[in-house]
Enzyme design. Structure first.
Site, PDB file in Angstrom:
ATOM      1  N   HIS A  41       6.047   5.338  -2.544  1.00 24.21           N
ATOM      2  CA  HIS A  41       5.831   4.259  -3.561  1.00 24.21           C
ATOM      3  C   HIS A  41       5.936   5.270  -4.894  1.00 24.21           C
ATOM      4  O   HIS A  41       5.692   6.172  -4.909  1.00 24.21           O
ATOM      5  CB  HIS A  41       4.615   3.780  -3.663  1.00 24.21           C
ATOM      6  CG  HIS A  41       4.246   2.664  -4.474  1.00 24.21           C
ATOM      7  ND1 HIS A  41       3.956   2.735  -5.714  1.00 24.21           N
ATOM      8  CD2 HIS A  41       4.073   1.297  -4.181  1.00 24.21           C
ATOM      9  CE1 HIS A  41       3.925   1.643  -6.403  1.00 24.21           C
ATOM     10  NE2 HIS A  41       4.030   0.623  -5.257  1.00 24.21           N
ATOM     11  N   ASP A  68      -1.855   8.910  -0.154  1.00 25.60           N
ATOM     12  CA  ASP A  68      -1.674   7.623  -0.766  1.00 25.60           C
ATOM     13  C   ASP A  68      -2.127   6.547   0.240  1.00 25.60           C
ATOM     14  O   ASP A  68      -1.484   6.216   1.159  1.00 25.60           O
ATOM     15  CB  ASP A  68      -0.504   7.428  -1.229  1.00 25.60           C
ATOM     16  CG  ASP A  68      -0.233   5.948  -1.930  1.00 25.60           C
ATOM     17  OD1 ASP A  68      -1.277   5.082  -1.480  1.00 25.60           O
ATOM     18  OD2 ASP A  68       0.916   5.743  -2.371  1.00 25.60           O
ATOM     19  N   GLN A  98      -2.127   1.547   1.277  1.00 23.19           N
ATOM     20  CA  GLN A  98      -1.540   0.337   2.533  1.00 23.19           C
ATOM     21  C   GLN A  98      -2.453   0.559   3.814  1.00 23.19           C
ATOM     22  O   GLN A  98      -2.165  -0.343   4.533  1.00 23.19           O
ATOM     23  CB  GLN A  98      -0.104   0.780   2.715  1.00 23.19           C
ATOM     24  CG  GLN A  98       0.786  -0.553   2.659  1.00 23.19           C
ATOM     25  CD  GLN A  98       0.702  -1.561   1.549  1.00 23.19           C
ATOM     26  OE1 GLN A  98      -0.215  -2.790   2.076  1.00 23.19           O
ATOM     27  NE2 GLN A  98       1.141  -1.644   0.453  1.00 23.19           N
ATOM     28  N   LYS A 158      -5.882  -4.574  -2.846  1.00 24.73           N
ATOM     29  CA  LYS A 158      -5.305  -4.568  -1.654  1.00 24.73           C
ATOM     30  C   LYS A 158      -6.136  -4.814  -0.518  1.00 24.73           C
ATOM     31  O   LYS A 158      -6.027  -4.705   0.692  1.00 24.73           O
ATOM     32  CB  LYS A 158      -4.302  -3.314  -1.364  1.00 24.73           C
ATOM     33  CG  LYS A 158      -3.253  -3.437  -2.127  1.00 24.73           C
ATOM     34  CD  LYS A 158      -1.967  -2.359  -2.155  1.00 24.73           C
ATOM     35  CE  LYS A 158      -1.212  -2.630  -3.288  1.00 24.73           C
ATOM     36  NZ  LYS A 158      -0.022  -1.474  -3.079  1.00 24.73           N
ATOM     37  N   CYS A 204       9.047  -0.984  -5.291  1.00 24.50           N
ATOM     38  CA  CYS A 204       8.483   0.252  -6.008  1.00 24.50           C
ATOM     39  C   CYS A 204       8.905   1.542  -5.248  1.00 24.50           C
ATOM     40  O   CYS A 204       7.998   2.542  -5.311  1.00 24.50           O
ATOM     41  CB  CYS A 204       6.915   0.350  -6.394  1.00 24.50           C
ATOM     42  SG  CYS A 204       6.488  -1.140  -7.454  1.00 24.50           S
TER      43      CYS A 204
HETATM   44  C1  LIG Z   1       0.369  -0.687  -4.011  1.00 21.79           C
HETATM   45  C2  LIG Z   1       0.663   0.631  -3.669  1.00 21.79           C
HETATM   46  C3  LIG Z   1       0.403   1.647  -4.642  1.00 21.79           C
HETATM   47  C4  LIG Z   1      -0.047   1.412  -6.119  1.00 21.79           C
HETATM   48  O1  LIG Z   1      -1.332   0.929  -6.159  1.00 21.79           O
HETATM   49  P1  LIG Z   1      -1.628   0.278  -7.468  1.00 21.79           P
HETATM   50  O2  LIG Z   1      -2.958  -0.535  -7.140  1.00 21.79           O
HETATM   51  O3  LIG Z   1      -0.714  -0.607  -8.096  1.00 21.79           O
HETATM   52  O4  LIG Z   1      -2.210   1.602  -8.343  1.00 21.79           O
HETATM   53  C5  LIG Z   1       0.733   2.864  -4.164  1.00 21.79           C
HETATM   54  N1  LIG Z   1       1.156   3.401  -2.839  1.00 21.79           N
HETATM   55  C6  LIG Z   1       1.420   2.387  -2.159  1.00 21.79           C
HETATM   56  C7  LIG Z   1       2.071   2.889  -1.020  1.00 21.79           C
HETATM   57  C8  LIG Z   1       1.206   1.048  -2.532  1.00 21.79           C
HETATM   58  O5  LIG Z   1       1.385   0.070  -1.519  1.00 21.79           O
END
Ligand SMILES: *Cc1c(COP(=O)(O)O)cnc(C)c1O
Length: 406
Positions: free
Chosen positions: A122, A199, A202, A225, A363
């Site tokens: 992302h 990260d 997800q 999320k 993104c």
């Molecule tokens: C949504 C997402 C982000 C960013 O999350 P934010 O809540 O916008 O800070 C980063 N990495 C992944 C894999 C995502 O799905």
């Protein structure tokens, strides 16, 4: 255990609204999930009953608000099995967590130092590392993926050199659904003496996370999320890193003692929480974790897997269908294109039928470039989605496709 999805849906008022005269089918959960009543109620309760600034007041309201924040910290610690609450930093979300690590760890980097990321990251896990190039010439090295969307582990290991300083990668791809073998990848990095940030944006709402078992150095995620509020997230960091890294932002809450000559900093985790935190959001995130725990993360995963399998089979019947991301253990995210139909047009037509999907680059423009496309249509599932919704989604994609083929 089979979940009572109708009962679950009652908790989400938004799922009962219509779009363009059709009942809403919300399949954009990878962008943000909807929020159950218990989480919204917690926000109202905080505003109506306990609103006061935290960590400094002696009065009852301030102490109640502080307790809620610190209870939430303990809840998060248990949710991801961290070693201590001092390793749980509240942030604005995944993006801020990654920026925190990039700018504080980045302080120690020099010209020629290398950071390994994957091609499927992302933008939130690419740009913060690139921004370091304002200060020194750090180099991003990129792990490739194969035709299924799986990490090429040999290529990953080959990227390590004497100059490798950091690895940053997603637990689960928000485009391909691939669940990366992060435990193995962390182990490989550690063999080279390199720390790893995961990260987890997800992953947290869809699978059990155990940062201790993973041996992750940092793990970032967002509340919105995972059935929680927007604007709040968590950065887990190993104590030994958080102790050595410099502060991220300066301000109230993060100080020990301030004079004009010198300031000392607060202990963990407060050293990284400058300014009044979003204590309302933090308490609501705690309610979202309770919500997930009540249903059971493994039950959620099993349900979403069923939806993924049904939706994949249905889409595959459509001539000209291409699904991007076919990793064996993938999560409930399906990116696709139908031959000759622009993703945006497909998304618009689905919306007219009440179906909310994401279209575009998600993104992840470098990933799109590597796939040779500009974007995809993406459907992604949450616990409240039903088999009937999957059928409506498939029927709608078929109908939209037929309209273009006429
Ligand atoms: C949504 C997402 C982000 C960013 O999350 P934010 O809540 O916008 O800070 C980063 N990495 C992944 C894999 C995502 O799905």
């Amino acid at each position: 255990m089979s979940l009572d999805i109708d009962k679950i849906r009652e908790e989400f008022p938004i799922l009962h609204r219509t779009v363009e005269g059709n009942p809403l089918v919300y399949l954009d959960n990878a962008a943000t999930s909807q929020t159950p009543r218990c989480v919204v109620d917690s926000i109202c309760r905080m505003y109506y009953e306990h609103k006061a600034n935290v960590h400094r007041g002696v009065h009852t309201l301030s102490q109640e608000a502080t307790d809620r924040v610190e209870d939430a910290r303990l809840k998060v610690k248990e949710f991801i099995n961290a070693g201590s609450t001092e390793e749980i930093i509240f942030t604005r979300g995944t993006t801020e967590g990654i920026n925190l690590v990039a700018s504080t760890f980045g302080n120690s980097l020099c010209n020629g130092d290398e950071i390994i990321v994957t091609v499927a990251e992302h933008h939130s896990n690419i740009v913060p590392w690139q921004l370091l190039q304002r200060y020194c010439r750090v180099v991003l090295k990129v792990v490739p993926i194969d035709a299924h969307g799986d990490i090429m582990l040999d290529a990953y290991e080959d990227l390590f050199t004497d100059n490798t300083r950091f690895v940053a990668l997603a637990h689960v791809s928000n485009v391909l659904g691939t669940v990366n073998p992060i435990k193995q990848m962390i182990e490989i990095a550690h063999r080279h003496g390199v720390p790893v940030l995961i990260d987890g944006a997800q992953a947290v709402a869809h699978r059990r996370i155990d940062v201790t078992d993973l041996d992750a150095d940092f793990y970032a995620f967002s509340a919105h999320k995972m059935y929680g509020p927007v604007g709040v997230g968590v950065l887990y960091g190993k104590r030994r890193w958080l102790e050595t890294l410099p502060p991220y932002q300066g301000g109230g809450e993060m100080i020990g003692h301030v004079t004009f000559e010198k300031t000392t900093f607060a202990d963990l985790p407060f050293k990284f929480e400058a300014g009044t935190p979003d204590y309302v959001g933090v308490a609501a995130m705690s309610a979202a974790i309770d919500y997930i725990n009540r249903i059971g993360i493994d039950n959620i995963a099993a349900h979403e897997r069923e939806l993924l399998i049904a939706a994949t089979a249905g889409l595959m019947e459509i001539p000209g269908m291409k699904i991007y991301g076919t990793s064996a253990g993938k999560e409930g995210v399906i990116s696709f294109l139908v031959d000759g139909i622009h993703h945006y047009d497909m998304g618009m037509l689905l919306d007219k039928m009440g179906i909310a999907v994401r279209t575009g680059h998600h993104c992840a423009q470098p990933l799109m470039t590597s796939l040779g496309i500009e974007g995809t249509v993406r459907a992604s599932f949450a616990v409240y989605n039903t088999r009937e919704e999957v059928e409506r989604f498939i029927a709608a994609v078929k109908r939209a496709t037929a309209m273009f083929r006429k």
